[in-house]
Design an enzyme around this catalytic site. Sequence first.
Site, PDB file in Angstrom:
ATOM      1  N   LYS A  41       0.825  -1.157  -0.143  1.00  0.00           N
ATOM      2  CA  LYS A  41      -0.052   0.069  -0.114  1.00  0.00           C
ATOM      3  C   LYS A  41       0.773   1.256  -0.002  1.00  0.00           C
ATOM      4  CE  LYS A  41      -3.257  -2.286   2.933  1.00  0.00           C
ATOM      5  NZ  LYS A  41      -3.867  -2.563   4.221  1.00  0.00           N
ATOM      6  N   GLY A  42       2.317   1.018   0.288  1.00  0.00           N
ATOM      7  CA  GLY A  42       2.870   2.396   0.706  1.00  0.00           C
ATOM      8  C   GLY A  42       3.184   3.126  -0.353  1.00  0.00           C
ATOM      9  N   GLU A  97       7.928   2.307  -5.920  1.00  0.00           N
ATOM     10  CA  GLU A  97       7.805   2.298  -4.364  1.00  0.00           C
ATOM     11  C   GLU A  97       7.871   3.469  -3.276  1.00  0.00           C
ATOM     12  OE1 GLU A  97       7.202  -0.017  -2.202  1.00  0.00           O
ATOM     13  OE2 GLU A  97       7.846  -2.061  -2.718  1.00  0.00           O
ATOM     14  N   ASP A  98       7.454   3.225  -2.233  1.00  0.00           N
ATOM     15  CA  ASP A  98       7.790   4.168  -1.241  1.00  0.00           C
ATOM     16  C   ASP A  98       9.071   4.134  -0.779  1.00  0.00           C
ATOM     17  OD1 ASP A  98       6.922   1.825  -0.150  1.00  0.00           O
ATOM     18  OD2 ASP A  98       5.843   2.681   1.818  1.00  0.00           O
ATOM     19  N   ASP A 101      14.284  -0.886   1.298  1.00  0.00           N
ATOM     20  CA  ASP A 101      15.040  -1.272   2.664  1.00  0.00           C
ATOM     21  C   ASP A 101      15.880  -2.089   2.651  1.00  0.00           C
ATOM     22  OD1 ASP A 101      15.325  -1.029   5.579  1.00  0.00           O
ATOM     23  OD2 ASP A 101      14.059  -2.643   5.879  1.00  0.00           O
ATOM     24  N   LYS A 129      17.275   3.308   1.539  1.00  0.00           N
ATOM     25  CA  LYS A 129      18.043   3.464   2.640  1.00  0.00           C
ATOM     26  C   LYS A 129      19.211   2.260   2.347  1.00  0.00           C
ATOM     27  CE  LYS A 129      14.808   2.908   6.863  1.00  0.00           C
ATOM     28  NZ  LYS A 129      14.239   2.125   7.662  1.00  0.00           N
ATOM     29  N   PHE A 150      13.447   4.307  11.767  1.00  0.00           N
ATOM     30  CA  PHE A 150      12.203   3.794  11.529  1.00  0.00           C
ATOM     31  C   PHE A 150      11.459   5.081  11.296  1.00  0.00           C
ATOM     32  CE2 PHE A 150       8.722   1.452  14.062  1.00  0.00           C
ATOM     33  CZ  PHE A 150       7.774   1.163  12.816  1.00  0.00           C
TER      34      PHE A 150
HETATM   35  C1  PRP Z   1       7.401  -1.775   2.585  1.00  0.00           C
HETATM   36  C2  PRP Z   1       7.900  -1.162   1.305  1.00  0.00           C
HETATM   37  C3  PRP Z   1       8.347  -2.145   0.467  1.00  0.00           C
HETATM   38  C4  PRP Z   1       8.995  -3.069   1.312  1.00  0.00           C
HETATM   39  C5  PRP Z   1      10.424  -2.569   1.379  1.00  0.00           C
HETATM   40  O1  PRP Z   1       6.205  -2.581   2.601  1.00  0.00           O
HETATM   41  O2  PRP Z   1       6.503  -0.532   1.026  1.00  0.00           O
HETATM   42  O3  PRP Z   1       7.452  -2.595  -0.388  1.00  0.00           O
HETATM   43  O4  PRP Z   1       8.635  -2.681   2.600  1.00  0.00           O
HETATM   44  O5  PRP Z   1      11.151  -3.499   1.868  1.00  0.00           O
HETATM   45  P1  PRP Z   1      12.519  -4.272   1.494  1.00  0.00           P
HETATM   46  O6  PRP Z   1      13.314  -3.381   0.572  1.00  0.00           O
HETATM   47  O7  PRP Z   1      13.255  -4.650   2.587  1.00  0.00           O
HETATM   48  O8  PRP Z   1      11.916  -5.522   0.913  1.00  0.00           O
HETATM   49  P2  PRP Z   1       5.187  -3.274   3.591  1.00  0.00           P
HETATM   50  O9  PRP Z   1       5.689  -4.826   3.775  1.00  0.00           O
HETATM   51  O10 PRP Z   1       5.663  -2.548   4.805  1.00  0.00           O
HETATM   52  O11 PRP Z   1       3.905  -3.042   3.141  1.00  0.00           O
HETATM   53  P3  PRP Z   1       3.116  -1.592   2.708  1.00  0.00           P
HETATM   54  O12 PRP Z   1       3.621  -1.229   1.583  1.00  0.00           O
HETATM   55  O13 PRP Z   1       1.494  -2.094   2.517  1.00  0.00           O
HETATM   56  O14 PRP Z   1       3.027  -0.903   4.165  1.00  0.00           O
END
Ligand code: PRP
Length: 177
Positions: A41-42, A97-98, A101, A129, A150
């Site tokens: 959703k991000g 993507e938002d 990580d 990041k 965070f």
């Molecule tokens: C977050 C973000 C990416 C992912 C990044 O999603 O939106 O999709 O984590 O992490 P990574 O680089 O370690 O793979 P999340 O699982 O929090 O779901 P959301 O978008 O619904 O908040």
Amino acid sequence: MYRLGEILVTRERIRDMAEETAAKISADYDGNEILLVGVLKGAIVFLADLCRMITAPVIIDFIIVSSYGQEASTSGVVLLRKDIDINIENKHVILVEDIIDTGVTLSYLKNIFEYRGPASLKICTAFDKPSRHTVDLKPDYSGIQIPNEFVVGYGLDVAGMYRNLPDLHVVHTDIDE
Ligand code: PRP
């Protein structure tokens, strides 16, 4: 429990980043149609800004993924829970993507989408990041690089909250009190 902390990236800086990113994309695709794929959703907030700033013709679709693994170190297992509705063969695709990580989610999605034969495939993220990456992933449009904090706001959440905040905030846990 979590406590909303100070602003790490202001809405003005985020807006500048979105405008610069959209300008780069508009120039790179030179009027060709782009399929923006938001990773729910991000990504919704960034995608909503970006798609209105890009001057090339844009179509939009969404996917939903879940990752499985330990809290701090992801297992690298990602599940595609909702796919796009469009055949991407010969289309110019940008995964939006938002945040990146570990990079595991986008690395997995990149492999899946490349296999489908798009005309081109790029990755665009609002925040990155780099110190957290565990896979070799270089976003084509990398927005704003942030430290290993965070963070919430501009699409990012904690327990589903704060996605709607216009600025990017640090979140503190009670242990900081
Ligand atoms: C977050 C973000 C990416 C992912 C990044 O999603 O939106 O999709 O984590 O992490 P990574 O680089 O370690 O793979 P999340 O699982 O929090 O779901 P959301 O978008 O619904 O908040």
